[in-house]
Design an enzyme around this catalytic site. Sequence first.
Site, PDB file in Angstrom:
ATOM      1  N   SER A   1       0.785  -1.257  -0.157  1.00 21.14           N
ATOM      2  CA  SER A   1       0.405  -0.076   0.272  1.00 21.14           C
ATOM      3  C   SER A   1       1.147   0.757  -0.347  1.00 21.14           C
ATOM      4  O   SER A   1       2.094   1.126  -0.437  1.00 21.14           O
ATOM      5  CB  SER A   1      -0.898   0.140   1.148  1.00 21.14           C
ATOM      6  OG  SER A   1      -2.032   1.073   0.830  1.00 21.14           O
TER       7      SER A   1
ATOM      8  N   ASP B   1      -7.181   1.032  12.693  1.00 23.62           N
ATOM      9  CA  ASP B   1      -8.681   1.194  12.663  1.00 23.62           C
ATOM     10  C   ASP B   1      -8.781  -0.618  13.126  1.00 23.62           C
ATOM     11  O   ASP B   1      -8.150  -1.703  11.576  1.00 23.62           O
ATOM     12  CB  ASP B   1      -9.178   1.462  11.646  1.00 23.62           C
ATOM     13  CG  ASP B   1     -10.462   1.375  11.936  1.00 23.62           C
ATOM     14  OD1 ASP B   1     -11.222   1.282  13.021  1.00 23.62           O
ATOM     15  OD2 ASP B   1     -11.460   0.650  10.588  1.00 23.62           O
TER      16      ASP B   1
ATOM     17  N   ASN C   1      -2.920   7.348   9.010  1.00 16.62           N
ATOM     18  CA  ASN C   1      -3.312   7.226   7.296  1.00 16.62           C
ATOM     19  C   ASN C   1      -4.809   7.084   7.702  1.00 16.62           C
ATOM     20  O   ASN C   1      -5.412   5.747   7.194  1.00 16.62           O
ATOM     21  CB  ASN C   1      -3.051   6.147   6.410  1.00 16.62           C
ATOM     22  CG  ASN C   1      -3.384   6.345   5.169  1.00 16.62           C
ATOM     23  OD1 ASN C   1      -4.149   6.939   4.569  1.00 16.62           O
ATOM     24  ND2 ASN C   1      -2.119   6.152   4.458  1.00 16.62           N
TER      25      ASN C   1
ATOM     26  N   ILE D   1      -6.429  10.165  -0.912  1.00 15.74           N
ATOM     27  CA  ILE D   1      -5.970  10.796  -1.543  1.00 15.74           C
ATOM     28  C   ILE D   1      -7.442  11.387  -2.563  1.00 15.74           C
ATOM     29  O   ILE D   1      -7.797  10.165  -2.653  1.00 15.74           O
ATOM     30  CB  ILE D   1      -5.122   9.430  -1.912  1.00 15.74           C
ATOM     31  CG1 ILE D   1      -4.279   9.220  -1.474  1.00 15.74           C
ATOM     32  CG2 ILE D   1      -4.420   9.787  -3.689  1.00 15.74           C
ATOM     33  CD1 ILE D   1      -2.571   7.785  -1.424  1.00 15.74           C
TER      34      ILE D   1
ATOM     35  N   HIS E   1       3.830  22.194  21.678  1.00 20.57           N
ATOM     36  CA  HIS E   1       3.637  24.470  20.941  1.00 20.57           C
ATOM     37  C   HIS E   1       4.748  23.897  22.207  1.00 20.57           C
ATOM     38  O   HIS E   1       5.593  25.489  21.890  1.00 20.57           O
ATOM     39  CB  HIS E   1       2.738  24.791  20.934  1.00 20.57           C
ATOM     40  CG  HIS E   1       3.258  25.471  20.122  1.00 20.57           C
ATOM     41  ND1 HIS E   1       4.490  25.971  19.809  1.00 20.57           N
ATOM     42  CD2 HIS E   1       2.397  26.512  19.996  1.00 20.57           C
ATOM     43  CE1 HIS E   1       4.492  27.502  19.022  1.00 20.57           C
ATOM     44  NE2 HIS E   1       3.106  27.321  19.005  1.00 20.57           N
TER      45      HIS E   1
ATOM     46  N   ASP F   1       8.871  24.842  17.515  1.00 17.57           N
ATOM     47  CA  ASP F   1       7.780  25.750  17.102  1.00 17.57           C
ATOM     48  C   ASP F   1       6.801  24.984  15.545  1.00 17.57           C
ATOM     49  O   ASP F   1       7.291  24.359  15.298  1.00 17.57           O
ATOM     50  CB  ASP F   1       8.705  27.022  16.583  1.00 17.57           C
ATOM     51  CG  ASP F   1       9.902  26.597  15.975  1.00 17.57           C
ATOM     52  OD1 ASP F   1      10.075  25.739  15.399  1.00 17.57           O
ATOM     53  OD2 ASP F   1      10.675  26.961  16.582  1.00 17.57           O
TER      54      ASP F   1
HETATM   55  N1  CAO Z   1      -6.433   7.705   0.783  1.00 17.37           N
HETATM   56  C1  CAO Z   1      -7.443   7.200  -0.083  1.00 17.37           C
HETATM   57  N2  CAO Z   1      -6.848   5.550  -0.023  1.00 17.37           N
HETATM   58  C2  CAO Z   1      -5.337   5.293   0.674  1.00 17.37           C
HETATM   59  C3  CAO Z   1      -5.278   5.750   1.207  1.00 17.37           C
HETATM   60  C4  CAO Z   1      -5.262   7.123   1.549  1.00 17.37           C
HETATM   61  N3  CAO Z   1      -4.820   7.888   2.084  1.00 17.37           N
HETATM   62  N4  CAO Z   1      -4.062   4.736   1.705  1.00 17.37           N
HETATM   63  C5  CAO Z   1      -3.752   3.996   1.089  1.00 17.37           C
HETATM   64  N5  CAO Z   1      -5.122   4.488   0.154  1.00 17.37           N
HETATM   65  C6  CAO Z   1      -5.631   2.895  -0.350  1.00 17.37           C
HETATM   66  C7  CAO Z   1      -4.528   2.119  -1.306  1.00 17.37           C
HETATM   67  O1  CAO Z   1      -4.284   2.264  -2.575  1.00 17.37           O
HETATM   68  C8  CAO Z   1      -4.906   0.398  -1.011  1.00 17.37           C
HETATM   69  O2  CAO Z   1      -5.562   0.108  -1.652  1.00 17.37           O
HETATM   70  P1  CAO Z   1      -5.400  -0.696  -3.633  1.00 17.37           P
HETATM   71  O3  CAO Z   1      -4.996  -1.252  -3.015  1.00 17.37           O
HETATM   72  O4  CAO Z   1      -6.863  -0.716  -4.086  1.00 17.37           O
HETATM   73  O5  CAO Z   1      -4.777   0.774  -4.793  1.00 17.37           O
HETATM   74  C9  CAO Z   1      -5.798   0.324   0.736  1.00 17.37           C
HETATM   75  O6  CAO Z   1      -6.775   2.123   1.182  1.00 17.37           O
HETATM   76  C10 CAO Z   1      -4.899  -0.048   1.140  1.00 17.37           C
HETATM   77  O7  CAO Z   1      -5.337  -0.510   2.603  1.00 17.37           O
HETATM   78  P2  CAO Z   1      -5.167  -1.504   3.808  1.00 17.37           P
HETATM   79  O8  CAO Z   1      -5.803  -0.318   5.141  1.00 17.37           O
HETATM   80  O9  CAO Z   1      -5.018  -2.619   3.184  1.00 17.37           O
HETATM   81  O10 CAO Z   1      -3.287  -1.226   3.870  1.00 17.37           O
HETATM   82  P3  CAO Z   1      -2.399   0.929   4.478  1.00 17.37           P
HETATM   83  O11 CAO Z   1      -1.169  -0.127   4.646  1.00 17.37           O
HETATM   84  O12 CAO Z   1      -2.132   1.595   3.746  1.00 17.37           O
HETATM   85  O13 CAO Z   1      -2.483   0.487   6.068  1.00 17.37           O
HETATM   86  C11 CAO Z   1      -3.466   0.772   8.213  1.00 17.37           C
HETATM   87  C12 CAO Z   1      -2.509   0.291   6.803  1.00 17.37           C
HETATM   88  C13 CAO Z   1      -2.814  -0.036   9.657  1.00 17.37           C
HETATM   89  C14 CAO Z   1      -2.701   2.296   8.674  1.00 17.37           C
HETATM   90  C15 CAO Z   1      -4.421   1.008   8.287  1.00 17.37           C
HETATM   91  O14 CAO Z   1      -5.550   0.231   7.680  1.00 17.37           O
HETATM   92  C16 CAO Z   1      -5.977   2.295   9.130  1.00 17.37           C
HETATM   93  O15 CAO Z   1      -6.042   1.441  10.126  1.00 17.37           O
HETATM   94  N6  CAO Z   1      -5.853   2.800   8.662  1.00 17.37           N
HETATM   95  C17 CAO Z   1      -6.640   4.382   9.939  1.00 17.37           C
HETATM   96  C18 CAO Z   1      -6.088   4.826  11.184  1.00 17.37           C
HETATM   97  C19 CAO Z   1      -6.732   5.466  12.094  1.00 17.37           C
HETATM   98  O16 CAO Z   1      -7.960   5.193  12.124  1.00 17.37           O
HETATM   99  N7  CAO Z   1      -6.124   6.795  12.454  1.00 17.37           N
HETATM  100  C20 CAO Z   1      -7.698   7.519  12.908  1.00 17.37           C
HETATM  101  C21 CAO Z   1      -6.703   8.041  14.518  1.00 17.37           C
HETATM  102  S1  CAO Z   1      -7.261   8.655  15.302  1.00 17.37           S
HETATM  103  O17 CAO Z   1      -8.453   8.243  15.615  1.00 17.37           O
END
Ligand code: CAO
Length: 279
Positions: free
Chosen positions: A90, A137, A188, A214, A249, A253
């Site tokens: 990814s 998540d 992310n 994205i 902060h 900065d």
């Molecule tokens: N925007 C749109 N699509 C995205 C993206 C983004 N920023 N980042 C990744 N993707 C897409 C990728 O293109 C991929 O799809 P394709 O293979 O079809 O192109 C897919 O998402 C992959 O997702 P994934 O979950 O399998 O893998 P990852 O390595 O990108 O992410 C993780 C791993 C653990 C960061 C993610 O699963 C996650 O849990 N994210 C949520 C984080 C969260 O909850 N944050 C809030 C914190 S505050 O409460």
Amino acid sequence: TKEDVLNYVAMGKKAQPSSEEEIVNTTYPKDKLVPLSMIQKSMFKTMTRSLKIPHLGYSDEYVLDNVIAFRNSINDYIAKNNHFSFNKISFMPIFIKSFSIALKQFPILNACVIDGDDANTAKLKFRGSHNISIAMDTPGGLVVPNIKNIQAKSIFEIASDIQRLQEAGKKNTISPNDFQEGTITLSNIGIIGGSFLSPVVVSSEVCIAAIGKIQKVPRFENVKDEVTGQVVEKIVGKHITTVSFCADHRVIDGATVARFSEKWKNLLENPVLLSAELR
Ligand code: CAO
């Protein structure tokens, strides 16, 4: 805390979601008081500690077309070589590796504040390893394990670490070691949706960055007209994301965050530079 990690491990040993989680995920036709789930209890304590930190916010837009092409090339390579434990990567391993490369020039963002209740006793602890925490998540809720020594890892090694954590996250079996000694966080959220996030710094770190969705948007660009050869301003489709930072902060900065963001953005917008910095 150690107690939170032990609770999480206990949850994993049960293999099934706890009755508390079932309660939280159920729809109620009538009002009902329910206790917090294990993960909510842990968030409650961590985020309450974060309230002491004055947060500095900063956001910018990164153009990701080149990194999309970079990822596609890596995935073409993976598809033709079957020695990987995954069939594609990814964006996250690329985001994390480039984040670590940018961090090399800004060690203060990888530090933490010790004895922070008083400016006279407070110290900054600079840390040699980039143990990048990733917000995940999971079916049980938000967990934030970290991947250790990113500065010494390849994009492929980071991808397998994420895969391992994602699989363990689904079963609540992420190991206690994976939760300890994180030095900076990347979230992310864009995988789920949204452009801007106001992430919260945890008390053992001084910076967190969140990546939005994205998406392809119209932007102005100077383009060479194929017929006349003249450079003209045109509207073209670009893949962009918004990156939101929050920093402590008391010790960081805005200029430091802005410079760090510029460095990271440059690596992501020009993956050739990223490749040149890889070890
Ligand atoms: N925007 C749109 N699509 C995205 C993206 C983004 N920023 N980042 C990744 N993707 C897409 C990728 O293109 C991929 O799809 P394709 O293979 O079809 O192109 C897919 O998402 C992959 O997702 P994934 O979950 O399998 O893998 P990852 O390595 O990108 O992410 C993780 C791993 C653990 C960061 C993610 O699963 C996650 O849990 N994210 C949520 C984080 C969260 O909850 N944050 C809030 C914190 S505050 O409460």
